[in-house]
Design a protein around this motif. Structure first.
Motif, short mmCIF file in Angstrom:
data_model
loop_
_atom_site.label_atom_id
_atom_site.label_comp_id
_atom_site.label_asym_id
_atom_site.label_seq_id
_atom_site.Cartn_x
_atom_site.Cartn_y
_atom_site.Cartn_z
N LYS A 1 0.82 -1.21 0.00
CA LYS A 1 0.00 0.00 0.00
C LYS A 1 0.86 1.26 0.00
N ASN A 2 1.97 1.23 0.73
CA ASN A 2 2.84 2.39 0.78
C ASN A 2 3.61 2.60 -0.52
N LEU A 3 4.09 1.50 -1.11
CA LEU A 3 4.85 1.63 -2.36
C LEU A 3 4.00 2.20 -3.48
N GLU A 4 2.71 1.94 -3.44
CA GLU A 4 1.81 2.49 -4.45
C GLU A 4 1.85 4.01 -4.45
N ILE A 5 2.11 4.60 -3.29
CA ILE A 5 2.19 6.05 -3.16
C ILE A 5 3.62 6.55 -3.29
N VAL A 6 4.57 5.81 -2.69
CA VAL A 6 5.95 6.28 -2.58
C VAL A 6 6.72 6.18 -3.89
N LEU A 7 6.63 5.06 -4.58
CA LEU A 7 7.46 4.86 -5.76
C LEU A 7 7.26 5.92 -6.85
N PRO A 8 6.02 6.32 -7.13
CA PRO A 8 5.86 7.36 -8.16
C PRO A 8 6.48 8.70 -7.79
N LEU A 9 6.75 8.93 -6.51
CA LEU A 9 7.32 10.20 -6.07
C LEU A 9 8.83 10.26 -6.25
N LEU A 10 9.47 9.10 -6.43
CA LEU A 10 10.93 9.08 -6.56
C LEU A 10 11.36 9.66 -7.90
N PRO A 11 12.49 10.37 -7.92
CA PRO A 11 12.95 10.97 -9.18
C PRO A 11 13.44 9.91 -10.16
N ASP A 12 13.50 10.26 -11.42
CA ASP A 12 14.06 9.38 -12.43
C ASP A 12 15.57 9.37 -12.27
N VAL A 13 16.09 8.24 -11.87
CA VAL A 13 17.53 8.11 -11.63
C VAL A 13 18.06 6.89 -12.38
N HIS A 14 19.33 6.61 -12.19
CA HIS A 14 19.97 5.47 -12.85
C HIS A 14 19.24 4.17 -12.57
N GLU A 15 18.86 3.94 -11.31
CA GLU A 15 18.11 2.73 -10.97
C GLU A 15 17.45 2.87 -9.61
N ILE A 16 16.29 2.23 -9.48
CA ILE A 16 15.60 2.09 -8.20
C ILE A 16 15.50 0.60 -7.93
N ILE A 17 16.03 0.18 -6.79
CA ILE A 17 16.04 -1.24 -6.43
C ILE A 17 15.16 -1.44 -5.21
N VAL A 18 14.08 -2.18 -5.38
CA VAL A 18 13.22 -2.55 -4.26
C VAL A 18 13.65 -3.94 -3.79
N VAL A 19 14.01 -4.03 -2.52
CA VAL A 19 14.45 -5.31 -1.96
C VAL A 19 13.31 -5.86 -1.11
N ASP A 20 12.68 -6.92 -1.59
CA ASP A 20 11.52 -7.48 -0.91
C ASP A 20 11.93 -8.41 0.23
N GLY A 21 11.29 -8.21 1.38
CA GLY A 21 11.59 -9.03 2.55
C GLY A 21 10.63 -10.19 2.72
N HIS A 22 10.44 -10.98 1.67
CA HIS A 22 9.55 -12.15 1.70
C HIS A 22 8.13 -11.73 2.08
N SER A 23 7.62 -10.71 1.41
CA SER A 23 6.30 -10.16 1.70
C SER A 23 5.19 -11.13 1.32
N VAL A 24 4.05 -10.95 1.99
CA VAL A 24 2.88 -11.78 1.70
C VAL A 24 1.70 -10.93 1.21
N ASP A 25 1.98 -9.65 0.93
CA ASP A 25 0.90 -8.75 0.52
C ASP A 25 1.01 -8.29 -0.93
#
Length: 269
Positions: free
Chosen positions: A21-45
């Motif tokens: 739910k948070n990434l749905e809001i947060v990720l679009p706010l990040l600037p266009d950069v070389h790379e964005i790496i999301v490291v998933d902690g074995h999520s179940v959602d």
């Protein structure tokens, strides 16, 4: 002497465990950069799926063990940029502050360290007891390690990727005993990083930062148990400080701008 690139490639590392739910809001706010790496902690959602849907260019990987520290190290090892930015997935970090961190690094710092307790910084989230604990641990660290940090336990930081070998963090590809976390895999990672910055005599600039409220869900942080892990980290690092060999990678870098060490960066605007 290491000369920084004029237009550094930026890698933003976003550790996320059940933060769909948070990434749905947060990720679009990040600037266009070389790379964005999301490291998933074995999520179940459905965190990985949401990340790819809202930001198709994002690189999603799964951490090798458990804990925020391990997630960050997995991201560090994956990153190919010149600068690494540590960014929380819960909405507490303000993406508009990223240029401040980058500017501090381009101006000569090795590390741009976010601080809620310098002029221009604040927190909408920290409780009285957490603030009191952070202050006590902060004072202890400054006394034992000779630092001048104003905010020990804050995870909004950026640094040049070239310093990673000197930080000697727990490798991502090593299995913990019986599948357990290794030291440095938990929330003590921020303290461990700050101790290693000091040990390697890196030029650290504190950047004013406003910690926002988490958008959805509850924090995985436990003030007591994680506070004890932070305390143990500081004491262990003090004990090991003079016995650990320093990497030759940074022989010249910390001496480029010694006047920058642990000084606040100017606020924007």
């Amino acid at each position: 002497m290491v000369t920084p690139p004029l237009e550094p490639r930026i890698s933003i590392i976003v550790p996320a465990r059940n933060e769909a739910k948070n990434l749905e809001i947060v990720l679009p706010l990040l600037p266009d950069v070389h790379e964005i790496i999301v490291v998933d902690g074995h999520s179940v959602d459905g965190t990985p799926e949401v990340a790819r849907r809202v930001r198709p260019s994002v690189d999603v990987i799964t951490q090798t063990r458990k804990g925020k520290g391990n997630a960050l190290v997995c991201g560090f090892e994956r990153a190919t940029g010149d600068i690494i930015v540590m960014f929380d997935a819960d909405g507490s970090a303000d993406a508009e502050e990223i240029p401040r961190f980058i500017d501090a690094l381009v101006q000569g710092a090795d590390v741009a360290k976010g601080s809620r307790f310098v002029t221009g910084g604040s927190s909408e989230d920290i409780t009285f007891h957490r603030q009191l604990g952070n202050k006590g641990l902060n004072v202890l660290t400054n006394v034992l390690l000779g630092t001048r940090y104003s905010d020990l336990c804050y995870g909004y930081n950026a640094f040049w990727s070239r310093i990673l070998p000197a930080l000697d963090l727990p490798p991502a590809d090593i299995d913990g005993a019986d599948g357990e976390m290794m030291w440095g895999d938990g929330f003590e990672i921020e303290t461990l990083l700050n101790c290693r910055f000091a040990e390697n005599r890196l030029a650290v600039v504190e950047v004013p930062s406003v910690e926002l409220l988490r958008i959805h869900g509850e924090s995985n942080l436990n003030a007591v148990t994680d506070g004890l892990r932070v305390l143990r980290t500081v004491l262990d690092e003090r004990r090991k400080r003079w016995g650990r060999r320093r990497s030759p990678v940074l022989v010249d870098a910390p001496l480029r701008h010694p006047e920058l060490i642990e000084q606040p960066a100017p606020t924007a605007g």
